[in-house]
Design a protein around this motif. Structure first.
Motif, PDB file in Angstrom:
ATOM      1  N   PRO A  73      42.058 -14.622  37.225  1.00  0.00           N
ATOM      2  CA  PRO A  73      40.858 -15.366  37.893  1.00  0.00           C
ATOM      3  C   PRO A  73      41.047 -16.586  37.251  1.00  0.00           C
ATOM      4  O   PRO A  73      41.542 -17.123  36.280  1.00  0.00           O
ATOM      5  N   ARG A  74      40.367 -17.656  37.870  1.00  0.00           N
ATOM      6  CA  ARG A  74      40.065 -18.756  37.346  1.00  0.00           C
ATOM      7  C   ARG A  74      39.091 -19.001  36.338  1.00  0.00           C
ATOM      8  O   ARG A  74      38.461 -18.136  36.023  1.00  0.00           O
ATOM      9  N   THR A  75      39.091 -20.202  35.631  1.00  0.00           N
ATOM     10  CA  THR A  75      38.134 -20.455  34.551  1.00  0.00           C
ATOM     11  C   THR A  75      36.787 -20.904  35.177  1.00  0.00           C
ATOM     12  O   THR A  75      36.846 -21.903  35.707  1.00  0.00           O
ATOM     13  N   GLU A  76      35.656 -20.443  34.553  1.00  0.00           N
ATOM     14  CA  GLU A  76      34.536 -21.226  35.018  1.00  0.00           C
ATOM     15  C   GLU A  76      34.001 -21.930  33.979  1.00  0.00           C
ATOM     16  O   GLU A  76      34.304 -21.899  33.059  1.00  0.00           O
ATOM     17  N   ALA A  77      33.074 -22.944  34.407  1.00  0.00           N
ATOM     18  CA  ALA A  77      32.776 -24.129  33.629  1.00  0.00           C
ATOM     19  C   ALA A  77      31.736 -23.439  32.778  1.00  0.00           C
ATOM     20  O   ALA A  77      31.040 -22.578  32.992  1.00  0.00           O
ATOM     21  N   LEU A  78      31.802 -23.972  31.399  1.00  0.00           N
ATOM     22  CA  LEU A  78      30.962 -23.842  30.373  1.00  0.00           C
ATOM     23  C   LEU A  78      29.425 -24.395  30.703  1.00  0.00           C
ATOM     24  O   LEU A  78      29.483 -25.808  30.794  1.00  0.00           O
ATOM     25  N   ARG A  79      28.484 -23.938  30.806  1.00  0.00           N
ATOM     26  CA  ARG A  79      27.262 -24.769  31.210  1.00  0.00           C
ATOM     27  C   ARG A  79      26.371 -24.858  30.127  1.00  0.00           C
ATOM     28  O   ARG A  79      26.261 -24.148  28.999  1.00  0.00           O
ATOM     29  N   VAL A  80      26.099 -26.238  29.935  1.00  0.00           N
ATOM     30  CA  VAL A  80      25.254 -26.647  28.816  1.00  0.00           C
ATOM     31  C   VAL A  80      23.832 -27.070  29.435  1.00  0.00           C
ATOM     32  O   VAL A  80      23.767 -27.832  30.197  1.00  0.00           O
ATOM     33  N   VAL A  81      22.828 -26.138  29.217  1.00  0.00           N
ATOM     34  CA  VAL A  81      21.688 -26.025  29.877  1.00  0.00           C
ATOM     35  C   VAL A  81      20.543 -26.648  29.030  1.00  0.00           C
ATOM     36  O   VAL A  81      20.391 -26.222  27.849  1.00  0.00           O
ATOM     37  N   TYR A  82      19.587 -27.412  29.763  1.00  0.00           N
ATOM     38  CA  TYR A  82      18.690 -27.798  28.751  1.00  0.00           C
ATOM     39  C   TYR A  82      17.446 -26.989  28.584  1.00  0.00           C
ATOM     40  O   TYR A  82      17.149 -26.093  29.293  1.00  0.00           O
ATOM     41  N   LYS A  83      17.015 -27.168  27.177  1.00  0.00           N
ATOM     42  CA  LYS A  83      15.904 -25.818  26.753  1.00  0.00           C
ATOM     43  C   LYS A  83      14.573 -26.643  26.624  1.00  0.00           C
ATOM     44  O   LYS A  83      13.703 -26.395  27.512  1.00  0.00           O
ATOM     45  N   SER A  84      14.541 -27.706  25.974  1.00  0.00           N
ATOM     46  CA  SER A  84      13.052 -28.224  25.808  1.00  0.00           C
ATOM     47  C   SER A  84      13.404 -29.533  24.878  1.00  0.00           C
ATOM     48  O   SER A  84      14.519 -29.610  24.207  1.00  0.00           O
ATOM     49  N   THR A  85      12.493 -30.105  24.642  1.00  0.00           N
ATOM     50  CA  THR A  85      12.381 -31.515  23.859  1.00  0.00           C
ATOM     51  C   THR A  85      12.489 -30.925  22.155  1.00  0.00           C
ATOM     52  O   THR A  85      13.198 -31.525  21.197  1.00  0.00           O
ATOM     53  N   GLY A  86      12.016 -29.708  22.044  1.00  0.00           N
ATOM     54  CA  GLY A  86      11.985 -29.334  20.722  1.00  0.00           C
ATOM     55  C   GLY A  86      10.775 -30.079  19.735  1.00  0.00           C
ATOM     56  O   GLY A  86      11.206 -29.902  18.404  1.00  0.00           O
ATOM     57  N   ALA A  87      10.201 -30.741  20.257  1.00  0.00           N
ATOM     58  CA  ALA A  87       9.223 -31.538  19.571  1.00  0.00           C
ATOM     59  C   ALA A  87       7.680 -31.585  20.037  1.00  0.00           C
ATOM     60  O   ALA A  87       6.968 -32.487  19.930  1.00  0.00           O
ATOM     61  N   GLU A  88       7.479 -30.419  21.045  1.00  0.00           N
ATOM     62  CA  GLU A  88       6.245 -30.340  21.581  1.00  0.00           C
ATOM     63  C   GLU A  88       4.775 -30.470  20.456  1.00  0.00           C
ATOM     64  O   GLU A  88       4.065 -30.862  21.044  1.00  0.00           O
ATOM     65  N   ARG A  89       4.887 -29.852  19.407  1.00  0.00           N
ATOM     66  CA  ARG A  89       3.918 -29.791  18.379  1.00  0.00           C
ATOM     67  C   ARG A  89       3.900 -31.012  17.469  1.00  0.00           C
ATOM     68  O   ARG A  89       3.146 -31.052  16.982  1.00  0.00           O
ATOM     69  N   LEU A  90       4.894 -32.097  17.844  1.00  0.00           N
ATOM     70  CA  LEU A  90       4.797 -33.123  16.853  1.00  0.00           C
ATOM     71  C   LEU A  90       4.001 -34.375  17.562  1.00  0.00           C
ATOM     72  O   LEU A  90       4.120 -34.468  18.833  1.00  0.00           O
ATOM     73  N   ARG A  91       3.561 -35.175  16.699  1.00  0.00           N
ATOM     74  CA  ARG A  91       2.883 -36.446  17.345  1.00  0.00           C
ATOM     75  C   ARG A  91       3.399 -37.702  16.642  1.00  0.00           C
ATOM     76  O   ARG A  91       3.858 -37.643  15.449  1.00  0.00           O
TER      77      ARG A  91
END
Length: 332
Positions: A73-91
């Motif tokens: 089989p061929r190699t599949e790409a490694l997916r780098v997926v956006y999760k969040s800003t990780g700063a939703e509770r900060l101001r």
């Protein structure tokens, strides 16, 4: 674990395949895996060992012109997926200070052939500000959009996956894993497996259910078709070996050792050693991922992860005769 040429009685020939010190499998050429075959020479009362190219799983063409061989089989790409800003509770300034280092991205350790802890360590060594488990089988890290792919590729290199292709996805994906079931990825450089297909006749081998009822405690038992699958950890393997030895007459049908090949059965190597008919009537789980020190098997829709040193046992009733047929697959 290795195979060795030793004069052994037929009763313990099968178990001899899963004992001893590790010996490397002959490497393939041009991306082709090789198989070390172990078969019984009944005339000489010993085992014979030889190497052959890995034969892919035969598939029937749509036009009905006969079987074709599935390629490595061929190699599949490694997916780098956006999760969040990780700063939703900060101001204010606190939020700006955190976002200066980027947002959170997800990667799947299984695509790197590593555990969560190994992936986290590699990402931190590659330059990630933070890296932690996402709680769903994936790992997240913080990086700028312009640096996320480069950082993931550097971490993959630290885990031995050099030359891997990455793909950046800026839309959040809630899926548990970046790898879909039955995904086919390259097996070259993956860990190896030793397979012993054998026939057992003894006091507890009248049916698969009876065999499973008395199996040593602590082992994970899963239904698999009309038979059973047993997942055995390295520390439980001696108990499994003793249990099979106590059953009585164990006769090796065919044994093989090769790299784990994704997209094929876990025992697919025996096909290269004259076990085609046996492979057809005694199916074992399909390998959906094969990494450097980790593999994933599809057990009737469940994804079973096996690491180096793990053993997978499949038990079934033979089509004819007494006793049981058992496939022992030891990884690492």
């Amino acid at each position: 674990m290795s195979f060795s040429l030793r004069s052994l009685p037929g009763q313990c020939a099968a178990l001899a395949l899963v004992l001893g010190a590790t010996s490397p499998v002959a490497g393939g050429q041009g991306g082709q895996a090789h198989v070390e075959c172990i078969v019984n020479d009944f005339w000489a009362d010993r085992q014979k060992s030889y190497h052959v190219p890995y034969q892919g799983s035969p598939q029937i063409q749509a036009n009905g012109y006969g079987p074709v061989v599935q390629p490595i089989p061929r190699t599949e790409a490694l997916r780098v997926v956006y999760k969040s800003t990780g700063a939703e509770r900060l101001r204010g300034s606190a939020k700006r200070r955190v976002l200066r280092y980027g947002v959170l991205w997800l990667v799947d350790p299984a695509m790197l052939g590593a555990s969560e802890s190994e992936t986290i360590s590699a990402l931190l060594r590659a330059g990630a500000v933070i890296s932690r488990s996402n709680g769903d089988g994936r790992v997240y890290f913080r990086a700028r959009k312009a640096d996320a792919e480069r950082l993931a590729k550097r971490a993959a290199g630290l885990l031995g996956q050099r030359g891997i292709v990455t793909r950046l996805e800026t839309t959040y994906s809630p899926r548990r894993s970046s790898r879909q079931p039955n995904t086919i990825v390259s097996s070259i450089g993956a860990m190896s497996s030793s397979v012993a297909m054998m026939r057992v006749e003894g006091r507890l081998s009248r049916s698969p259910l009876q065999f499973i009822e008395f199996i040593p405690a602590g082992m994970t038992v899963l239904p698999y078709g009309t038979s059973f699958l047993v997942h055995v950890r390295p520390n439980e393997y001696p108990a499994l070996r003793n249990y099979i030895e106590q059953e009585g007459n164990s006769v090796l049908l065919v044994g093989a050792r090769s790299e784990v090949v994704a997209g094929d059965q876990a025992s697919g190597a025996v096909r290269s050693c004259g076990g085609r008919a046996l492979s057809r009537r005694f199916p074992t789980p399909v390998v959906t991922y094969a990494g450097r020190n980790l593999a994933t098997l599809d057990v009737e829709g469940q994804q079973l992860r096996v690491a180096e040193g793990d053993t997978v046992l499949v038990v079934q009733r033979p089509q004819w005769g007494r006793g049981l047929e058992i496939a022992v697959m030891r990884f690492g």
